[in-house]
Design a protein around this motif. Sequence first.
Motif: not given
Length: 61
Positions: A14-16, A11-12, A18-19
């Motif tokens: 994926a968030a990075f 999840v972490v 996407i950013a």
Amino acid sequence: MDYVSALLPPVVMAAFFIALVMTIIKTQGGSNKGKEDAAVDAAIVRAESAQQAKAPRAGEA
């Protein structure tokens, strides 16, 4: 609790990711597009001139 520790790293990441993609998309074009295009054109011209300088001329051996 094991499922939280198993899901947290993806999840972490994926968030990075996407950013990162959003940042790349936002910085495309805009006020810097002309500078970026000019830099790429200059690099292409340098590469082509270096390649022509290495190529033997007709009639020379």
